[in-house]
Write a protein that holds these residues in place. Structure first.
Motif, PDB file in Angstrom:
ATOM      1  N   ARG A  96       0.817  -1.216   0.000  1.00  0.00           N
ATOM      2  CA  ARG A  96       0.000   0.000   0.000  1.00  0.00           C
ATOM      3  C   ARG A  96       0.852   1.267   0.000  1.00  0.00           C
ATOM      4  O   ARG A  96       0.627   2.183  -0.795  1.00  0.00           O
ATOM      5  CB  ARG A  96      -0.956   0.016   1.188  1.00  0.00           C
ATOM      6  CG  ARG A  96      -1.871   1.268   1.213  1.00  0.00           C
ATOM      7  CD  ARG A  96      -2.880   1.217   2.352  1.00  0.00           C
ATOM      8  NE  ARG A  96      -3.861   0.166   2.122  1.00  0.00           N
ATOM      9  CZ  ARG A  96      -3.951  -0.941   2.843  1.00  0.00           C
ATOM     10  NH1 ARG A  96      -3.109  -1.155   3.849  1.00  0.00           N
ATOM     11  NH2 ARG A  96      -4.872  -1.840   2.568  1.00  0.00           N
ATOM     12  N   ASP A  97       1.828   1.337   0.883  1.00  0.00           N
ATOM     13  CA  ASP A  97       2.632   2.560   0.995  1.00  0.00           C
ATOM     14  C   ASP A  97       3.399   2.850  -0.288  1.00  0.00           C
ATOM     15  O   ASP A  97       3.404   3.988  -0.777  1.00  0.00           O
ATOM     16  CB  ASP A  97       3.609   2.443   2.172  1.00  0.00           C
ATOM     17  CG  ASP A  97       2.909   2.504   3.522  1.00  0.00           C
ATOM     18  OD1 ASP A  97       1.722   2.910   3.557  1.00  0.00           O
ATOM     19  OD2 ASP A  97       3.529   2.123   4.529  1.00  0.00           O
ATOM     20  N   ALA A  98       4.035   1.828  -0.861  1.00  0.00           N
ATOM     21  CA  ALA A  98       4.794   2.024  -2.101  1.00  0.00           C
ATOM     22  C   ALA A  98       3.864   2.396  -3.253  1.00  0.00           C
ATOM     23  O   ALA A  98       4.177   3.262  -4.083  1.00  0.00           O
ATOM     24  CB  ALA A  98       5.579   0.762  -2.440  1.00  0.00           C
ATOM     25  N   TYR A  99       2.705   1.735  -3.313  1.00  0.00           N
ATOM     26  CA  TYR A  99       1.721   2.027  -4.352  1.00  0.00           C
ATOM     27  C   TYR A  99       1.280   3.489  -4.283  1.00  0.00           C
ATOM     28  O   TYR A  99       1.263   4.207  -5.286  1.00  0.00           O
ATOM     29  CB  TYR A  99       0.515   1.103  -4.183  1.00  0.00           C
ATOM     30  CG  TYR A  99      -0.665   1.440  -5.070  1.00  0.00           C
ATOM     31  CD1 TYR A  99      -0.793   0.894  -6.347  1.00  0.00           C
ATOM     32  CD2 TYR A  99      -1.676   2.323  -4.643  1.00  0.00           C
ATOM     33  CE1 TYR A  99      -1.878   1.201  -7.164  1.00  0.00           C
ATOM     34  CE2 TYR A  99      -2.754   2.637  -5.449  1.00  0.00           C
ATOM     35  CZ  TYR A  99      -2.850   2.071  -6.706  1.00  0.00           C
ATOM     36  OH  TYR A  99      -3.922   2.392  -7.509  1.00  0.00           O
ATOM     37  N   LYS A 100       0.938   3.957  -3.072  1.00  0.00           N
ATOM     38  CA  LYS A 100       0.440   5.317  -2.911  1.00  0.00           C
ATOM     39  C   LYS A 100       1.520   6.354  -3.205  1.00  0.00           C
ATOM     40  O   LYS A 100       1.236   7.408  -3.780  1.00  0.00           O
ATOM     41  CB  LYS A 100      -0.113   5.499  -1.494  1.00  0.00           C
ATOM     42  CG  LYS A 100      -1.396   4.705  -1.236  1.00  0.00           C
ATOM     43  CD  LYS A 100      -1.945   4.950   0.155  1.00  0.00           C
ATOM     44  CE  LYS A 100      -2.439   6.371   0.309  1.00  0.00           C
ATOM     45  NZ  LYS A 100      -3.084   6.592   1.619  1.00  0.00           N
ATOM     46  N   VAL A 101       2.749   6.054  -2.854  1.00  0.00           N
ATOM     47  CA  VAL A 101       3.846   6.980  -3.139  1.00  0.00           C
ATOM     48  C   VAL A 101       3.990   7.168  -4.652  1.00  0.00           C
ATOM     49  O   VAL A 101       4.104   8.297  -5.158  1.00  0.00           O
ATOM     50  CB  VAL A 101       5.168   6.485  -2.526  1.00  0.00           C
ATOM     51  CG1 VAL A 101       6.351   7.255  -3.120  1.00  0.00           C
ATOM     52  CG2 VAL A 101       5.150   6.646  -1.012  1.00  0.00           C
ATOM     53  N   ASN A 102       3.990   6.048  -5.395  1.00  0.00           N
ATOM     54  CA  ASN A 102       4.150   6.123  -6.855  1.00  0.00           C
ATOM     55  C   ASN A 102       2.968   6.817  -7.519  1.00  0.00           C
ATOM     56  O   ASN A 102       3.142   7.669  -8.401  1.00  0.00           O
ATOM     57  CB  ASN A 102       4.320   4.718  -7.436  1.00  0.00           C
ATOM     58  CG  ASN A 102       5.703   4.158  -7.197  1.00  0.00           C
ATOM     59  OD1 ASN A 102       6.696   4.878  -7.218  1.00  0.00           O
ATOM     60  ND2 ASN A 102       5.786   2.862  -6.937  1.00  0.00           N
ATOM     61  N   LEU A 103       1.751   6.455  -7.102  1.00  0.00           N
ATOM     62  CA  LEU A 103       0.569   7.048  -7.724  1.00  0.00           C
ATOM     63  C   LEU A 103       0.453   8.527  -7.374  1.00  0.00           C
ATOM     64  O   LEU A 103       0.158   9.358  -8.241  1.00  0.00           O
ATOM     65  CB  LEU A 103      -0.690   6.304  -7.280  1.00  0.00           C
ATOM     66  CG  LEU A 103      -1.994   6.801  -7.917  1.00  0.00           C
ATOM     67  CD1 LEU A 103      -1.960   6.622  -9.431  1.00  0.00           C
ATOM     68  CD2 LEU A 103      -3.200   6.073  -7.321  1.00  0.00           C
ATOM     69  N   ASP A 104       0.687   8.866  -6.113  1.00  0.00           N
ATOM     70  CA  ASP A 104       0.601  10.270  -5.701  1.00  0.00           C
ATOM     71  C   ASP A 104       1.633  11.124  -6.433  1.00  0.00           C
ATOM     72  O   ASP A 104       1.361  12.283  -6.781  1.00  0.00           O
ATOM     73  CB  ASP A 104       0.798  10.403  -4.194  1.00  0.00           C
ATOM     74  CG  ASP A 104      -0.379   9.858  -3.404  1.00  0.00           C
ATOM     75  OD1 ASP A 104      -1.432   9.593  -4.016  1.00  0.00           O
ATOM     76  OD2 ASP A 104      -0.242   9.676  -2.170  1.00  0.00           O
ATOM     77  N   SER A 105       2.801  10.560  -6.656  1.00  0.00           N
ATOM     78  CA  SER A 105       3.841  11.287  -7.382  1.00  0.00           C
ATOM     79  C   SER A 105       3.391  11.584  -8.810  1.00  0.00           C
ATOM     80  O   SER A 105       3.560  12.704  -9.317  1.00  0.00           O
ATOM     81  CB  SER A 105       5.135  10.476  -7.389  1.00  0.00           C
ATOM     82  OG  SER A 105       6.120  11.106  -8.187  1.00  0.00           O
ATOM     83  N   TYR A 106       2.811  10.590  -9.468  1.00  0.00           N
ATOM     84  CA  TYR A 106       2.319  10.773 -10.830  1.00  0.00           C
ATOM     85  C   TYR A 106       1.186  11.790 -10.868  1.00  0.00           C
ATOM     86  O   TYR A 106       1.179  12.706 -11.708  1.00  0.00           O
ATOM     87  CB  TYR A 106       1.834   9.440 -11.389  1.00  0.00           C
ATOM     88  CG  TYR A 106       1.001   9.578 -12.650  1.00  0.00           C
ATOM     89  CD1 TYR A 106       1.589   9.951 -13.852  1.00  0.00           C
ATOM     90  CD2 TYR A 106      -0.380   9.352 -12.633  1.00  0.00           C
ATOM     91  CE1 TYR A 106       0.827  10.093 -15.011  1.00  0.00           C
ATOM     92  CE2 TYR A 106      -1.145   9.490 -13.763  1.00  0.00           C
ATOM     93  CZ  TYR A 106      -0.539   9.862 -14.949  1.00  0.00           C
ATOM     94  OH  TYR A 106      -1.294  10.007 -16.082  1.00  0.00           O
ATOM     95  N   ARG A 107       0.228  11.677  -9.952  1.00  0.00           N
ATOM     96  CA  ARG A 107      -0.910  12.589  -9.935  1.00  0.00           C
ATOM     97  C   ARG A 107      -0.462  14.026  -9.657  1.00  0.00           C
ATOM     98  O   ARG A 107      -0.993  14.980 -10.241  1.00  0.00           O
ATOM     99  CB  ARG A 107      -1.946  12.124  -8.899  1.00  0.00           C
ATOM    100  CG  ARG A 107      -2.749  10.906  -9.360  1.00  0.00           C
ATOM    101  CD  ARG A 107      -3.507  10.266  -8.199  1.00  0.00           C
ATOM    102  NE  ARG A 107      -4.477  11.155  -7.607  1.00  0.00           N
ATOM    103  CZ  ARG A 107      -5.758  11.274  -8.008  1.00  0.00           C
ATOM    104  NH1 ARG A 107      -6.206  10.561  -9.028  1.00  0.00           N
ATOM    105  NH2 ARG A 107      -6.585  12.089  -7.388  1.00  0.00           N
ATOM    106  N   HIS A 108       0.520  14.170  -8.778  1.00  0.00           N
ATOM    107  CA  HIS A 108       1.027  15.513  -8.464  1.00  0.00           C
ATOM    108  C   HIS A 108       1.722  16.125  -9.677  1.00  0.00           C
ATOM    109  O   HIS A 108       1.539  17.316  -9.985  1.00  0.00           O
ATOM    110  CB  HIS A 108       1.998  15.437  -7.286  1.00  0.00           C
ATOM    111  CG  HIS A 108       2.570  16.764  -6.888  1.00  0.00           C
ATOM    112  ND1 HIS A 108       1.789  17.810  -6.426  1.00  0.00           N
ATOM    113  CD2 HIS A 108       3.852  17.231  -6.893  1.00  0.00           C
ATOM    114  CE1 HIS A 108       2.546  18.846  -6.168  1.00  0.00           C
ATOM    115  NE2 HIS A 108       3.807  18.537  -6.435  1.00  0.00           N
ATOM    116  N   LEU A 109       2.508  15.314 -10.386  1.00  0.00           N
ATOM    117  CA  LEU A 109       3.194  15.808 -11.574  1.00  0.00           C
ATOM    118  C   LEU A 109       2.184  16.195 -12.653  1.00  0.00           C
ATOM    119  O   LEU A 109       2.346  17.214 -13.345  1.00  0.00           O
ATOM    120  CB  LEU A 109       4.160  14.747 -12.099  1.00  0.00           C
ATOM    121  CG  LEU A 109       5.061  15.135 -13.272  1.00  0.00           C
ATOM    122  CD1 LEU A 109       5.884  16.380 -12.944  1.00  0.00           C
ATOM    123  CD2 LEU A 109       5.988  13.974 -13.636  1.00  0.00           C
TER     124      LEU A 109
END
Length: 306
Positions: A257-270
């Motif tokens: 969960r933590d790794a998934y959210k970090v990657n997705l949040d990074s993409y969404r923020h960009l």
């Protein structure tokens, strides 16, 4: 405004025109009862008065009720040209229970079309996945509206399997195909296989292409927030299947969960940063939040263009 229908009931409505009318008229009623009453609900007959225009067509009765100046509009007037781009790739079929992203987007698109028709705006439809599958002209007639509804019903009744997304190529194609200075409204989960730097650069180049051709762009980033963004699954091992590729994996959600959210949040923020850079409206569209925020976001954008 009260919730229009429970999701279970909405899925049994076959008549898109009936659903769209219910969504739009309920939304308009809500505008009367909210701080957003400044958006005229006389969509079929009025538009905001612009300084310097002739006053002969001002509706003074409406001015007395709203304290705002509106111009009476006639049948032949078309204010805006709008194109709705609908992602029909297989990832839009998530989740498999209740209303999914594709169904939500179809209902939202149908409602916007109904609103366009009331406003005398010309509107067109594009269906795409890994390529542009279908693109209509932009018109404002009732015949055109029902023709597009029939295409939406086909997409609803025959969802694609193992169909990937290539929104980058589609946006480049659309940027060249349609009239310049149009409003482009995209419904997509904005998910392509992998978030590599090259893919992101290509996507942002396509977004910039739209703006270079003078298009006003609104992206509704369709998602199931609870599962796709927050990754809230039961605390037990799950069997996940990639809807587009068919790839399978068995994993305990808590372990990734933590790794998934970090990657997705990074993409969404960009994605948010790039859209802001190119003056593109990026709207988060949770499929469980209803349709009012979809219509309101459109009206805010439209009024800014008048």
């Amino acid at each position: 405004m009260p919730k229009l229908r429970e999701e279970q009931d909405i899925r049994h409505l076959d008549n898109l025109e009936l659903l769209a009318r219910q969504v739009v008229e309920g939304f308009i009623t809500g505008l009367h009862q909210s701080p957003f009453h400044g958006f005229s609900v006389e969509f079929a007959e009025h538009r905001l008065y612009n300084n310097g225009e002739s006053v002969k067509n001002i509706d003074w009765k409406l001015f007395a009720r709203t304290d705002k100046l509106f111009i009476k509009q006639f049948e032949e007037e078309t204010n805006l040209r709008c194109y709705l781009l609908l992602d029909t790739s297989s990832s839009m079929n998530f989740p498999d229970k209740g209303i999914n992203k594709l169904q939500f987007s179809i209902y939202a698109v149908a409602s916007l079309m109904y609103l366009f028709k009331k406003q005398r705006d010309a509107f067109g439809l594009c269906l795409f996945s890994d390529k542009m599958d279908w693109l209509s002209q932009a018109r404002s007639t009732s015949t055109h509206l029902f023709h597009l509804y029939s295409e939406l019903e086909k997409a609803y009744d025959h969802p694609k399997t193992n169909a990937t997304t290539n929104i980058t190529d589609v946006l480049h194609h659309v940027a060249e195909e349609i009239h310049k200075r149009s409003m482009i409204i995209i419904f997509s989960d904005m998910l392509e296989n992998g978030y590599t730097e090259d893919k992101l650069s290509s996507l942002f180049a396509a977004i910039q292409h739209l703006r270079y051709n003078k298009h006003e762009v609104v992206i509704f980033n369709v998602n199931d927030r609870k599962k796709e963004v927050d990754f809230e699954f039961d605390n037990r091992p799950h069997h996940f299947v990639d809807i587009e590729s068919g790839e399978e994996i068995k994993v305990h959600p808590g372990k990734i969960r933590d790794a998934y959210k970090v990657n997705l949040d990074s993409y969404r923020h960009l994605l948010e940063l790039k859209c802001a850079q190119y003056h593109i409206d990026l709207i988060d569209a949770n499929i469980h939040d209803g349709y009012n925020h979809i219509l309101k976001a459109y009206l805010v954008k439209r009024n800014s263009m008048i």
